[in-house]
Design an enzyme around this catalytic site. Structure first.
Site, PDB file in Angstrom:
ATOM      1  N   GLY A   2     -13.746  15.459  42.583  1.00 31.55           N
ATOM      2  CA  GLY A   2     -13.481  16.312  41.854  1.00 31.55           C
ATOM      3  C   GLY A   2     -12.706  15.854  40.774  1.00 31.55           C
ATOM      4  O   GLY A   2     -12.825  14.220  39.893  1.00 31.55           O
ATOM      5  N   THR A  30     -12.719  11.645  45.816  1.00 30.74           N
ATOM      6  CA  THR A  30     -10.987  12.028  46.415  1.00 30.74           C
ATOM      7  C   THR A  30      -9.731  12.988  46.222  1.00 30.74           C
ATOM      8  O   THR A  30     -10.601  13.652  44.737  1.00 30.74           O
ATOM      9  CB  THR A  30     -10.356  10.595  46.140  1.00 30.74           C
ATOM     10  OG1 THR A  30     -10.770   9.313  47.200  1.00 30.74           O
ATOM     11  CG2 THR A  30      -8.066  10.484  46.885  1.00 30.74           C
ATOM     12  N   LYS A  37      -8.704  11.463  36.060  1.00 32.11           N
ATOM     13  CA  LYS A  37      -8.862  11.497  37.109  1.00 32.11           C
ATOM     14  C   LYS A  37      -7.844  10.598  37.283  1.00 32.11           C
ATOM     15  O   LYS A  37      -7.078  10.068  36.501  1.00 32.11           O
ATOM     16  CB  LYS A  37     -10.565  11.145  37.215  1.00 32.11           C
ATOM     17  CG  LYS A  37     -11.061  12.337  37.534  1.00 32.11           C
ATOM     18  CD  LYS A  37     -13.066  11.192  38.246  1.00 32.11           C
ATOM     19  CE  LYS A  37     -12.580  11.177  39.360  1.00 32.11           C
ATOM     20  NZ  LYS A  37     -11.621  12.223  40.649  1.00 32.11           N
ATOM     21  N   GLY A  49      -4.980  12.012  39.116  1.00 35.28           N
ATOM     22  CA  GLY A  49      -4.086  12.774  39.826  1.00 35.28           C
ATOM     23  C   GLY A  49      -3.799  12.064  41.426  1.00 35.28           C
ATOM     24  O   GLY A  49      -2.537  12.625  41.426  1.00 35.28           O
ATOM     25  N   GLY A  50      -4.553  11.925  41.700  1.00 34.77           N
ATOM     26  CA  GLY A  50      -4.609  11.347  43.632  1.00 34.77           C
ATOM     27  C   GLY A  50      -4.507   9.835  43.773  1.00 34.77           C
ATOM     28  O   GLY A  50      -4.458   9.685  44.315  1.00 34.77           O
ATOM     29  N   GLU A  61     -12.891   5.067  42.787  1.00 35.85           N
ATOM     30  CA  GLU A  61     -13.528   6.495  42.142  1.00 35.85           C
ATOM     31  C   GLU A  61     -14.575   6.553  40.678  1.00 35.85           C
ATOM     32  O   GLU A  61     -15.946   6.793  40.835  1.00 35.85           O
ATOM     33  CB  GLU A  61     -12.596   7.896  41.279  1.00 35.85           C
ATOM     34  CG  GLU A  61     -12.211   8.349  42.235  1.00 35.85           C
ATOM     35  CD  GLU A  61     -10.764   9.294  42.651  1.00 35.85           C
ATOM     36  OE1 GLU A  61     -10.882  10.494  42.806  1.00 35.85           O
ATOM     37  OE2 GLU A  61     -10.020   9.452  40.950  1.00 35.85           O
TER      38      GLU A  61
HETATM   39  O1  LIG Z   1      -9.144  11.989  40.184  1.00 38.93           O
HETATM   40  C1  LIG Z   1      -8.614  12.404  41.374  1.00 38.93           C
HETATM   41  C2  LIG Z   1      -7.916  11.507  42.740  1.00 38.93           C
HETATM   42  O2  LIG Z   1      -7.534  10.315  42.046  1.00 38.93           O
HETATM   43  C3  LIG Z   1      -8.612  13.750  41.404  1.00 38.93           C
HETATM   44  O3  LIG Z   1     -10.239  13.824  42.369  1.00 38.93           O
HETATM   45  C4  LIG Z   1      -8.371  14.547  40.923  1.00 38.93           C
HETATM   46  O4  LIG Z   1      -6.921  14.170  41.053  1.00 38.93           O
HETATM   47  C5  LIG Z   1      -8.244  16.002  41.548  1.00 38.93           C
HETATM   48  O5  LIG Z   1      -7.971  16.279  42.541  1.00 38.93           O
HETATM   49  P1  LIG Z   1      -8.225  17.806  43.061  1.00 38.93           P
HETATM   50  O6  LIG Z   1      -9.738  18.204  44.234  1.00 38.93           O
HETATM   51  O7  LIG Z   1      -6.936  17.768  44.353  1.00 38.93           O
HETATM   52  O8  LIG Z   1      -7.115  19.073  42.183  1.00 38.93           O
END
Ligand SMILES: O=C(CO)[C@H](O)[C@H](O)COP(=O)(O)O
Length: 232
Positions: A84, A28, A96, A98-99, A105
């Site tokens: 990511g 994600t 991890k 941030g999303g 995940e």
């Molecule tokens: O852990 C995550 C989501 O929960 C993402 O993988 C992480 O936030 C990186 O995001 P991006 O590729 O938009 O920088």
């Protein structure tokens, strides 16, 4: 090359590891989105894979790309997860979440034989912690959970402000699992494995964003090219 092009490059490099018949964990975020997009093109060209998405957003994207999907109730293991990260350290430990998808995940990564992390090289750090650590919590007893988290931080030699994550609409952000996220601004997590263990012991913590020993490979795209780092 801009940041988005670097992310796509990292995704394209990881795609080379995908073989016909593989069972894949689909990450994600904006970088993983490139991977799903490119995978969709290969599937349209005849590649046979089956995927487990790590969020409802990725599920929707994969369905739109016509990537066949399954669940971890229907299959027991995955061959490879590509996802990511917000930070990657030299031991390939990660922050991890941030999303907001860290729970699914981590479940998907833990069920995978290999995890490839794809990122632009700004995500590479000597020590984790500049990026606020996401901790997924149940709403009940939030203050008690935060007190226990502060104690865990102190025990592992870190401290910092905690904030309940809000969405763009100003309301509390709710994860796909119906939980909340506390972002902890710790600055420098000197002993990430210890902090990970301590956070996992707290009843109100559903999961935290420290991914310890899960990533096997990092593909980092930067202005100088692509760097592939394997976990020792
Ligand atoms: O852990 C995550 C989501 O929960 C993402 O993988 C992480 O936030 C990186 O995001 P991006 O590729 O938009 O920088």
């Amino acid at each position: 090359m801009n940041m988005d092009q670097l992310k796509r490059q990292a995704a394209a490099q990881a795609l080379e590891q995908v073989q016909d018949g593989m069972r894949l964990g689909l990450g994600t975020g904006s970088t993983a989105k490139h991977f799903v997009d490119l995978l969709g093109e290969r599937v349209a060209g005849g590649l046979r894979v089956i995927g487990v998405p790590t969020s409802e957003a990725t599920r929707a994207q994969a369905e739109a790309c016509k990537i066949p999907l399954t669940t971890l109730d229907e299959i027991d293991r995955l061959d490879l997860t590509v996802d990511g990260a917000d930070e990657v350290d030299p031991a390939l430990n990660l922050i991890k979440g941030g999303g907001g998808a860290l729970l699914r995940e981590k479940i998907v990564a833990a069920a995978s034989d290999r995890m490839i992390v794809i990122a632009d090289d700004t995500k590479w750090v000597d020590v984790l912690g500049s990026f606020p650590l996401p901790v997924e919590v149940v709403p009940f007893g939030l203050a008690a959970t935060q007190r226990a988290m502060a104690a865990a931080f102190a025990q592992s030699g870190v401290s910092g402000q905690m904030g309940l994550r809000k969405g763009a609409d100003g309301h509390v952000f709710v994860t796909d699992g119906g939980h909340w996220i506390v972002d902890a601004h710790l600055g420098c997590i000197t002993d990430a494995p210890r902090l990970a263990s301590l956070l996992s012991l707290i009843p109100g913590v559903v999961e935290h964003g420290l991914f310890i020993g899960l990533a096997s490979t990092a593909v980092l795209a930067g202005a100088q090219g692509i760097r592939v780092v394997e976990r020792r």
